[in-house]
Design a protein around this motif. Structure first.
Motif, PDB file in Angstrom:
ATOM      1  N   ALA A  92       1.061  -1.306   0.242  1.00  0.00           N
ATOM      2  CA  ALA A  92       0.428   0.206   0.085  1.00  0.00           C
ATOM      3  C   ALA A  92       1.174   1.051   0.552  1.00  0.00           C
ATOM      4  CB  ALA A  92      -1.009  -0.142   1.362  1.00  0.00           C
ATOM      5  N   THR A  93       0.545   1.935  -1.036  1.00  0.00           N
ATOM      6  CA  THR A  93       1.076   3.368  -0.923  1.00  0.00           C
ATOM      7  C   THR A  93       0.629   4.762  -0.790  1.00  0.00           C
ATOM      8  OG1 THR A  93       0.724   3.279  -3.336  1.00  0.00           O
ATOM      9  CG2 THR A  93       2.785   1.803  -3.042  1.00  0.00           C
ATOM     10  N   LYS A  94      -0.758   4.257  -0.774  1.00  0.00           N
ATOM     11  CA  LYS A  94      -1.295   5.592   0.288  1.00  0.00           C
ATOM     12  C   LYS A  94      -2.550   5.049   1.022  1.00  0.00           C
ATOM     13  CE  LYS A  94      -3.623   5.177  -5.011  1.00  0.00           C
ATOM     14  NZ  LYS A  94      -4.563   5.579  -5.828  1.00  0.00           N
ATOM     15  N   PRO A  95      -3.164   5.557   1.554  1.00  0.00           N
ATOM     16  CA  PRO A  95      -4.521   5.813   2.689  1.00  0.00           C
ATOM     17  C   PRO A  95      -5.657   5.016   2.083  1.00  0.00           C
ATOM     18  CG  PRO A  95      -4.320   7.947   1.999  1.00  0.00           C
ATOM     19  CD  PRO A  95      -3.443   7.238   1.857  1.00  0.00           C
ATOM     20  N   TRP A  96      -6.539   4.886   2.281  1.00  0.00           N
ATOM     21  CA  TRP A  96      -7.858   4.156   1.642  1.00  0.00           C
ATOM     22  C   TRP A  96      -8.933   5.058   1.945  1.00  0.00           C
ATOM     23  CZ3 TRP A  96      -9.604   0.360  -1.170  1.00  0.00           C
ATOM     24  CH2 TRP A  96     -11.278   0.396  -1.059  1.00  0.00           C
ATOM     25  N   VAL A  97      -9.245   5.556   0.415  1.00  0.00           N
ATOM     26  CA  VAL A  97     -10.331   6.588   0.431  1.00  0.00           C
ATOM     27  C   VAL A  97     -11.699   6.068  -0.553  1.00  0.00           C
ATOM     28  CG1 VAL A  97      -8.778   8.591   0.999  1.00  0.00           C
ATOM     29  CG2 VAL A  97      -9.490   7.731  -1.354  1.00  0.00           C
ATOM     30  N   GLY A  98     -11.710   5.269  -0.021  1.00  0.00           N
ATOM     31  CA  GLY A  98     -12.897   4.692  -0.635  1.00  0.00           C
ATOM     32  C   GLY A  98     -12.646   3.357  -1.881  1.00  0.00           C
ATOM     33  N   MET A  99     -13.446   3.185  -2.729  1.00  0.00           N
ATOM     34  CA  MET A  99     -13.199   1.940  -3.138  1.00  0.00           C
ATOM     35  C   MET A  99     -12.247   3.124  -4.949  1.00  0.00           C
ATOM     36  SD  MET A  99     -15.627  -1.473  -4.789  1.00  0.00           S
ATOM     37  CE  MET A  99     -15.426  -2.134  -2.732  1.00  0.00           C
TER      38      MET A  99
END
Length: 295
Positions: A169-176
Motif C-alpha cells: 500500500a502506497t496511499k491511504p484508503w479513501v474509498g473503492m
C-alpha cells in the motif's frame, strides 16, 4: 501445459474480465435494516451512494452501480443451510489497493472471516451486518496462473501473504478506487451437477475449476465470474420468497450470447421473462439472474 488465456491482455479489471462475453454487473440484496447495511457498504467496503429512492439504495464506483439494497423489514432471515449467496467478490485494481483496504479495516476494527491465496488471486473475507458474505480480492496477472492440460485453471487455498499485501500500500484508503468491480459472485447451491447443467450448458459458462464441493465457472478465459458450492447447502431446495439475502444478479452479456441463451431456454421449454432490453431467468434454486446487453 496449455494456457487458454495466454493471448489475452490483462490489466486488472480492464483486461480479461472487462473483455469477457460475460461479466457481473450488479448484485441486489434484500435487507431488513436498509440504513445499517447501506452504511456498511459505504463506510467499510468503500462504495459511494449513487441514488436513494424510497426503499432502495444503489451503491457503486465510477458512476457504475455494483450493489443494490432493497429494504424488506418483514423478510425472514436467510440461513447458511439454504441456497443463495456465499459471497459477493469485489475486485480491486492493484495489490496496493488491497493493502490499503486492510489497513483501513484494521484501524476500524473490522473482523475478517478468512483470508487465502488462491494462486490466481489474493483474497480476504468478511460479512455485512445481515450475514451476506463479501470477498475483497486482487488478481494475479494471468501469465502467472497455472493451467492443466484439460484447460482448467489451478486454484487452491494457501496462506495469504498479508504482510506483503499491506506493505504494497502506497496511499491511504479513501474509498473503492476507480476500476473496481464485482469480479465474481459465489453461490450456495443444492447440487453441482444441476449447477453445471444450468450455468455451463444453458448459460454457456466454461467450467474453469472443479474443487471438492464447488464448481468455478468462467467466461473469456477468466478464472470465474460465477461459482457454486454445496459446503453448507447440499440438497437445498428452491429458496422461498420473502427472505433476506440475494435477490438478483445482473450479468452483462454480449448480444450473441444473450440470443443464444434465449434460444436454449425456449428449446428446453424453460421460462424466461422479457423486461425491456433485458431478460430474467432463474436457476434451479430460484436465484434470479438478469441478462443485460453490453453497453
Amino acid at each position: 501445459m496449455t494456457d487458454p488465456a495466454s493471448s489475452l491482455a490483462y490489466d486488472g479489471a480492464d483486461g480479461i474480465l472487462a473483455n469477457a462475453p460475460y461479466r457481473v454487473g450488479a448484485v441486489t440484496l434484500a435487507v431488513r435494516d436498509l440504513d445499517a447495511v447501506a452504511t456498511f457498504y459505504r463506510d467499510v467496503i468503500g462504495l459511494a451512494v449513487e441514488a436513494e429512492a424510497g426503499a432502495t439504495v444503489r451503491l457503486g464506483t465510477d458512476d457504475t452501480t455494483l450493489v443494490v439494497l432493497r429494504a424488506d423489514p418483514d423478510a425472514r432471515q436467510w440461513t447458511r443451510r439454504e441456497a443463495g449467496l456465499f459471497h459477493t467478490a469485489f475486485l480491486l485494481p492493484t495489490r496496493g489497493d488491497l493493502g490499503a483496504w486492510l489497513r483501513h479495516a484494521d484501524a476500524a476494527g473490522i473482523a475478517l472471516t478468512g483470508a487465502a491465496d488462491h494462486l490466481v488471486s489474493e483474497a480476504v473475507y468478511l460479512s455485512d451486518p445481515e450475514g451476506n458474505g463479501i470477498e475483497i480480492y486482487v488478481d494475479r496477472p494471468s501469465p502467472e496462473w497455472q493451467w492443466i492440460d484439460d484447460g482448467s485453471v489451478v486454484m487452491r487455498n494457501e496462506p495469504l501473504d498479508r504482510a506483503g499485501i499491506v506493505g504494497a500500500a502506497t496511499k491511504p484508503w479513501v474509498g473503492m478506487p476507480a476500476g473496481s468491480c464485482v469480479g465474481h459472485v459465489h453461490l450456495q447451491v443444492g447440487n453441482l451437477d444441476a449447477t453445471e447443467r444450468f450455468y455451463a450448458d444453458l448459460l454457456g459458462f466454461n467450467v474453469m475449476c472443479r474443487y471438492p464441493g464447488a464448481l468455478f465457472l468462467g467466461s473469456g478465459g477468466y478464472h470465474h465470474q460465477l461459482a457454486g458450492n454445496v459446503w453448507n447447502s447440499r440438497a437445498a431446495p428452491e429458496r422461498a420468497e420473502g427472505t433476506t439475502g440475494l435477490a438478483e444478479i445482473t450479468l452483462v452479456a454480449e448480444g450473441a450470447i444473450a440470443e443464444l441463451v434465449r434460444s436454449r431456454f425456449r428449446d428446453a421449454g424453460l421460462s424466461l421473462v422479457e423486461d425491456g432490453d433485458t431478460f430474467v431467468v432463474r436457476d434451479p434454486w430460484g436465484t434470479c439472474l438478469r441478462l443485460a446487453p453490453t453497453p
